[in-house]
Design an enzyme around this catalytic site. Structure first.
Site, PDB file in Angstrom:
ATOM      1  CG  ASP A  76      -0.230  -4.313  -1.654  1.00 20.22           C
ATOM      2  OD1 ASP A  76      -1.472  -4.404  -1.580  1.00 20.22           O
ATOM      3  OD2 ASP A  76       0.357  -3.436  -2.338  1.00 20.22           O
ATOM      4  CG  HIS A 120      -1.263  -1.152  -4.717  1.00 15.69           C
ATOM      5  ND1 HIS A 120      -1.089  -1.302  -3.354  1.00 15.69           N
ATOM      6  CD2 HIS A 120      -1.929   0.010  -4.892  1.00 15.69           C
ATOM      7  CE1 HIS A 120      -1.647  -0.274  -2.731  1.00 15.69           C
ATOM      8  NE2 HIS A 120      -2.163   0.538  -3.642  1.00 15.69           N
TER       9      HIS A 120
END
Length: 556
Positions: A196, A369
């Site tokens: 990610d 994130h």
């Protein structure tokens, strides 16, 4: 000597690279394909009338006999939203954790296809085995419970796909990212990491979700009227903290917005959201309680025009009108491109007397994130030989690649792929060997893929310059105009205020039609083309606008 194809793993990203959303990646070895995630994305403002965007899965359809299933990392729209549309084309089993599949099931029920689909609930650290793949779900932290990364044990080596993640040392549900399992994989040797990149540009660490809870508690304590909180419907941890603050302050909780209601229902039923039944009320009941005993949780944190908070700000909500003393908390950060809509929303709410709290004022949102230092931790633990950054815009992918290189991954082993690239990986090398059909499929209402570039161009023209319809009745036999031309304008000029312009257009059309008839040109298509060309040239010369010209010829 090049390796034989059977010694190579193919990786084909069909979406989610260099963009936000519609994440989907296919992994192929010989006669088996497994797919990680199947998301959607939302349209930019230049995609007029488009509802959602799903990935082009022509490659999977062409190889459907190989596809063994979809393996879903978590329950966000950009990872599950495409499933109802894609499963209609290629119906294979879906694998995911309990909450993830609970949300998938809700989407399939909306499309009336849940009974035709196979949902397989898996537990973290459980292996699903096929001939060439052994697939493992590994617990991670994110802004929705039951999020996982996936490790693929293949004949060429171990591939780890991080999914969306961060490292939270104080998670709301007490479920920590399984760094121990990561370390075990790192010792075995990870061939490839796909990780990610969404927050790769941000230094340091992502704050824990618990820090939001502390801010919320302070705000709820100060509030003297209703508290209206807008957040992402899928952020179950945030919903839990909002609910806890409400209960602690004796406030009843009402949910607004279809997606909010659906996700809360699933999360409560499956045991991921804990709210006493007596503390929840319907929107039609809020008038029965004092304002200081009410919390409303709504959708619309991104300024979406039809979402709950936008309708509240516009005074069009059936049950909720802003009152002086209301505290509105926008517990989200604007997604790139939504900043103006969110700013307008804040202004509208403030003008109506609400005390609006957003991230620039208080710490009422943290990301789901990983930031730079967390990305470095994962690199240090897994020590991959090859690296492919995923999930994010191109600038995020480039930055994440540089982070990997600084952590020891060779530059020649780092790859920035594009959507549709066919990447072949062996134990010794990786390279792009071709291109699969890939891209975006536009969904407009019930139409899937029937809106193409030509239709979008017409919609753009209509939106920017409007439409002129020219209607003329012709007697082809006697070659005369029987009536008209009549001019109808929509979105171009107001006819009654532009009589001179309309008169000129009529004169031009009359000349064009008469000229065609005099020269024995009676094909409708040719007459229409000439009308369109002459009117277009005149209007552009006169007004510097290019409206759509729509000639209508009636033959009598």
């Amino acid at each position: 000597m090049p390796l034989k194809n059977k010694d190579k793993l193919k990786i084909i990203p069909l979406g989610g690279l260099g963009e936000i959303g519609k994440n989907i990646t296919a992994f192929e070895y010989n006669d088996e394909i497994i797919v990680i995630d199947c998301g959607l994305s939302f349209p930019d403002e230049d995609l007029y009338g488009i509802d959602i965007i799903i990935p082009d899965v022509t490659y999977l359809i062409n190889n459907k006999e190989k596809v063994k299933g979809f393996f879903i990392t978590h329950g966000h729209e950009d990872h599950i939203g495409g499933l109802p549309y894609i499963l209609k084309q290629i119906n294979v089993p879906i694998y995911g954790t309990k909450l993830t599949l609970g949300l998938v099931k809700t989407k399939l029920e909306e499309h009336k296809m849940v009974n035709d689909c196979i949902l397989n609930v898996v537990k973290v650290d459980e292996f699903i085995k096929f001939k060439n793949f052994k697939i493992e779900f590994i617990k991670t932290n994110h802004s929705i419970p039951d999020s996982c990364s996936i490790s693929l044990h293949t004949p060429v080596g171990i591939v780890v796909h991080s999914g969306d993640f961060k490292i939270d040392f104080t998670p709301i549900d007490g479920e920590f990212i399984n760094l121990q399992r990561y370390a075990e994989l790192g010792k075995k040797g990870v061939l490839l990491l796909m990780a990610d990149s969404t927050n790769a540009l941000h230094k340091g660490y992502t704050m824990s979700e618990k820090t939001v809870g502390e801010t919320l508690e302070n705000l709820f304590r100060k509030a003297t009227g209703r508290v209206i909180v807008s957040t992402f419907a899928s952020n179950v941890h945030r919903l839990q903290q909002i609910s806890d603050c409400s209960i602690k302050n004796g406030r009843k909780i009402a949910f607004s917005g279809r997606s909010m209601e659906n996700i809360c229902k699933v999360a409560i039923e499956l045991g991921y959201l804990f709210i006493p039944e007596e503390m929840m009320i319907g929107l039609d009941e809020i008038k029965n309680y004092p304002n200081d005993k009410i919390t409303i949780v709504t959708t619309g944190s991104q300024g979406e025009s039809m979402a709950g908070l936008s309708r509240i700000a516009a005074s069009t909500h059936k049950y909720i009108q802003i009152e002086k003393g209301d505290m509105v908390i926008i517990s989200a950060t604007p997604i790139p491109g939504n900043e103006k809509a969110v700013s307008n929303l804040i202004n509208d709410l403030t003008a109506k007397g609400a005390d609006v709290i957003y991230k620039a004022i208080e710490d009422i949102h943290v990301s789901g994130h990983a930031c730079e230092q967390e990305l470095r931790v994962i690199q240090a633990i897994l020590k991959p030989k090859f690296f492919i950054p995923v999930h994010g815009e191109y600038k995020h992918l480039i930055t994440h690649a540089k982070i990997a290189n600084s952590m020891g991954v060779d530059k020649s082993n780092t790859f920035i792929l594009e959507t549709g690239d066919i990447f072949e990986l062996s134990k010794k090398e990786g390279r792009v060997v071709g291109k699969a059909p890939a891209g975006r499929v536009l969904v407009d209402g019930l139409g899937v893929g029937d809106v193409g570039s030509m239709v979008l161009r017409d919609r753009k023209n209509l939106a920017e310059d409007g439409l002129i319809t020219v209607v003329v009745a012709i007697d082809i036999r006697n070659k005369i105009i029987l009536s008209g031309p009549d001019i109808v304008s929509r979105g171009f000029v107001y006819v009654r205020g532009s009589e001179e312009l309309i008169k000129d257009v009529k004169s031009i059309v009359t000349k064009v039609v008469e000229n065609c008839l005099d020269n024995n040109i009676t094909q409708w298509a040719e007459i229409k083309n000439r009308i369109r060309r002459e009117v277009d040239n005149f209007v552009y010369t006169k007004m510097k606008r290019k409206p759509m010209i729509l000639p209508v010829i009636v033959e009598i």
